[in-house]
Design a protein around this motif. Structure first.
Motif, PDB file in Angstrom:
ATOM      1  N   LEU A 126      26.523-126.759  55.409  1.00 11.73           N
ATOM      2  CA  LEU A 126      25.271-126.182  55.898  1.00 11.73           C
ATOM      3  C   LEU A 126      24.469-127.210  56.682  1.00 11.73           C
ATOM      4  O   LEU A 126      23.323-126.973  57.052  1.00 11.73           O
ATOM      5  N   GLY A 127      25.069-128.392  56.890  1.00 12.64           N
ATOM      6  CA  GLY A 127      24.389-129.415  57.667  1.00 12.64           C
ATOM      7  C   GLY A 127      23.539-130.355  56.835  1.00 12.64           C
ATOM      8  O   GLY A 127      22.797-131.163  57.371  1.00 12.64           O
ATOM      9  N   MET A 128      23.631-130.235  55.511  1.00 12.59           N
ATOM     10  CA  MET A 128      22.826-131.111  54.649  1.00 12.59           C
ATOM     11  C   MET A 128      23.454-132.507  54.622  1.00 12.59           C
ATOM     12  O   MET A 128      24.675-132.655  54.613  1.00 12.59           O
ATOM     13  N   GLN A 132      20.358-135.295  50.875  1.00 10.44           N
ATOM     14  CA  GLN A 132      19.822-133.945  50.613  1.00 10.44           C
ATOM     15  C   GLN A 132      20.707-133.192  49.631  1.00 10.44           C
ATOM     16  O   GLN A 132      20.222-132.461  48.770  1.00 10.44           O
TER      17      GLN A 132
ATOM     18  N   ASN B  51      35.952-128.833  60.491  1.00 11.24           N
ATOM     19  CA  ASN B  51      34.661-129.218  59.929  1.00 11.24           C
ATOM     20  C   ASN B  51      34.641-130.680  59.468  1.00 11.24           C
ATOM     21  O   ASN B  51      33.723-131.104  58.792  1.00 11.24           O
ATOM     22  N   PHE B  53      36.220-132.100  57.171  1.00  8.85           N
ATOM     23  CA  PHE B  53      36.404-132.366  55.741  1.00  8.85           C
ATOM     24  C   PHE B  53      37.713-133.109  55.517  1.00  8.85           C
ATOM     25  O   PHE B  53      37.953-133.643  54.456  1.00  8.85           O
ATOM     26  N   ASN B  76      26.605-134.598  59.656  1.00 11.29           N
ATOM     27  CA  ASN B  76      25.765-133.481  59.223  1.00 11.29           C
ATOM     28  C   ASN B  76      25.236-132.685  60.416  1.00 11.29           C
ATOM     29  O   ASN B  76      25.081-131.471  60.355  1.00 11.29           O
ATOM     30  N   ARG B  79      28.123-130.472  61.521  1.00  8.87           N
ATOM     31  CA  ARG B  79      28.395-129.372  60.581  1.00  8.87           C
ATOM     32  C   ARG B  79      27.306-128.318  60.606  1.00  8.87           C
ATOM     33  O   ARG B  79      27.544-127.159  60.266  1.00  8.87           O
ATOM     34  N   GLU B  80      26.104-128.727  60.997  1.00 12.43           N
ATOM     35  CA  GLU B  80      24.999-127.788  61.125  1.00 12.43           C
ATOM     36  C   GLU B  80      25.363-126.689  62.130  1.00 12.43           C
ATOM     37  O   GLU B  80      24.901-125.562  62.023  1.00 12.43           O
ATOM     38  N   ILE B  82      28.396-125.554  62.686  1.00 14.59           N
ATOM     39  CA  ILE B  82      29.593-124.822  62.277  1.00 14.59           C
ATOM     40  C   ILE B  82      29.322-124.182  60.907  1.00 14.59           C
ATOM     41  O   ILE B  82      29.012-124.876  59.956  1.00 14.59           O
ATOM     42  N   ALA B 104      18.938-124.832  53.341  1.00 11.40           N
ATOM     43  CA  ALA B 104      19.334-125.624  54.505  1.00 11.40           C
ATOM     44  C   ALA B 104      18.407-125.387  55.716  1.00 11.40           C
ATOM     45  O   ALA B 104      18.008-126.354  56.370  1.00 11.40           O
ATOM     46  N   VAL B 108      17.047-128.805  56.629  1.00 16.51           N
ATOM     47  CA  VAL B 108      17.782-129.375  57.757  1.00 16.51           C
ATOM     48  C   VAL B 108      17.128-129.009  59.085  1.00 16.51           C
ATOM     49  O   VAL B 108      16.840-129.862  59.906  1.00 16.51           O
TER      50      VAL B 108
END
Lengths: 222, 245
Positions: A126-128, A132, B51, B53, B76, B79-80, B82, B104, B108
């Motif tokens: 989620l971009g955290m 966070q 992503n 990972f 981050n 990934r925000e 995606i 988020a 974020v």
């Protein structure tokens, strides 16, 4: 029934201050245990063989060893062997912290490793940021998993403080014994009244804590 | 249509075994690409590589002109952009549905809590779950949890959405409610890369089908060609394993 001795002089006040001594020892030990336990538990999740071995050994050693033997070892043993003089209260705080740290670290380790990697990934996706993720996702879950169990540890600790009278600390049980001794002639039944009161005092302290733990467990079950 | 995602010569290896072997795949804006293949063929790993990972051995993943794996910038921030939905939902168990959705965006994207809540409620309403906004994940069925996971990902308004076997853990009667949500997203023009075992769904939702076996793309094509006239023997055998005669 022997309850009347408690109304004599300052007996009840003495009993309560004895309870205060017991609570003070357990409270200080709990605080130390939480801090050290969180640190040790987090280190244990690194899964380094040496660390795992040492921490497992420490945990098993503390669990197997009766607390009373540990008390004697620290208070009588080390003071003589190492030439350190420490008060009985310090010795008990050390012993209870050793015990509490072992138990807490195991709780922390269990809670941390119980959170699957994909929970972290779910947050990252989620971009955290890592920070966070820990603050908002991981740590709240760990606290929820740990708190009920660590509260149980607190009540166990309070109950076990009754052992510290064996190294000369005048806590609630010891005060009770003193009162019984002093009134042997005038109230031969004092043993029942005094011990029953001590029992009730322990109960009044531990019961709300235990209720709190059950309440949190129920509130947070997932 | 513009190209949004470009997977270029991607090789992923565990020890010396290539789980993904020189994979090339591009996804255009608004396109829905569905990846199928036998278990362990590397299709989920491919999504995880997009992503970041999974670190990759060779090749690169490019999102809208920017190389994101290997990632040089902030992970981050990549990934925000995606969205990802997992097989086991992975909602945050200590937060309510609404809190899951706004966490988020608020932390974020720094969107105001009120605005995020408004948006979350609108999305929940669309997937028929506005009545569940204050429920905890444990109080929801699998299908409901997965619908929340999808709209939670949408809250970040991602450029591309990755769905990793999102119905594999569901009871059969809940599969439909989740897949209907995805089909609606496809109609709206969301760009998606989907890994699934639901062939009927794949055919309905896909603009393009991709078959992966043994870490390689064996065949790709339009859904009609893919299902009606498979060119390779391996795909034919794979598709046969889903039909009973």
């Amino acid at each position: 029934m022997g309850f009347e001795v408690l109304l004599k002089g300052s007996n009840m006040a003495r009993l309560l201050s004895g309870l205060g001594v017991a609570l003070k020892i357990s409270l200080i030990s709990v605080l130390i245990s939480i801090v050290l336990g969180v640190i040790l538990g987090s280190i244990m999740t690194l899964k380094k063989p040496v660390i795992t071995f040492i921490s497992k050994f420490y945990l098993e050693f503390i669990r197997i060893m009766p607390q009373m033997v540990l008390l004697f070892l620290v208070f009588f043993g080390t003071t003589k062997a190492l030439g350190i003089s420490m008060s009985a209260e310090t010795a008990s705080v050390i012993v209870f912290s050793l015990w509490g740290t072992a138990e807490m670290s195991d709780l922390v380790r269990g809670a941390l490793s119980g959170i699957p990697v994909i929970q972290y990934e779910s947050s990252y996706s989620l971009g955290m940021t890592v920070g966070q993720t820990y603050i908002h996702v991981i740590i709240p879950q760990i606290i929820r998993r740990m708190l009920p169990l660590s509260i149980n540890l607190v009540t166990r600790m309070i109950k076990t403080t009754s052992l510290v009278m064996m190294i000369g600390i005048v806590e609630v049980l010891k005060v009770g014994q003193q009162i019984i001794e002093a009134n042997r002639k005038s109230s031969p039944n004092a043993a029942f009244g005094v011990y029953a009161t001590v029992f009730i005092l322990y109960f009044l302290v531990c019961w709300p804590i235990s209720i709190l733990s059950k309440y949190l467990e129920k509130k947070w079950e997932s | 249509m513009d190209e949004i995602l470009n997977i270029n010569n991607l090789t992923k290896a565990y020890d010396d075994i290539n789980v993904l072997d020189h994979v090339n795949l591009t996804v255009k804006k608004g396109e829905v690409v569905v990846i199928v293949g036998p278990s362990g063929c590397g299709k989920s790993t491919l999504l995880r590589c997009i992503n970041s990972f999974e670190p990759i051995r060779e090749g690169k993943v490019i999102l809208d002109g920017e190389t994101i794996n290997p990632c040089k910038g902030k992970l981050n921030e990549v990934r925000e952009r995606i969205g990802m939905v997992f097989q086991n939902y992975e909602l945050f168990p200590h937060k309510t549905v609404l809190q899951n959705m706004i966490l988020a965006p608020v932390k974020v994207k720094k969107i105001k809590k009120k605005e995020a809540e408004k948006e979350a409620l609108a999305l929940l309403d669309r997937v028929g779950l506005s009545g569940k906004k204050n429920s905890y994940p444990r109080q929801l069925s699998g299908g409901q949890k997965q619908r929340v996971a999808i709209v939670r990902a949408l809250m970040m308004n991602p450029e591309i959405l990755l769905l990793d076997e999102i119905t594999a853990a569901l009871d059969p009667e809940m599969v439909r409610e989740v897949l209907d949500v995805v089909i609606n997203l496809a109609k709206e023009g969301r760009t998606m890369v989907i890994v699934t075992h639901e062939m009927a769904f794949a055919r309905a939702v896909a603009d393009r089908m991709v078959f992966i076996d043994g870490g390689r793309i064996v065949e790709e094509g339009t859904p009609d060609d893919f299902f009606e006239n498979p060119k390779t023997e391996r795909l034919r055998k794979f598709l046969d394993s889903f039909s009973y005669q």
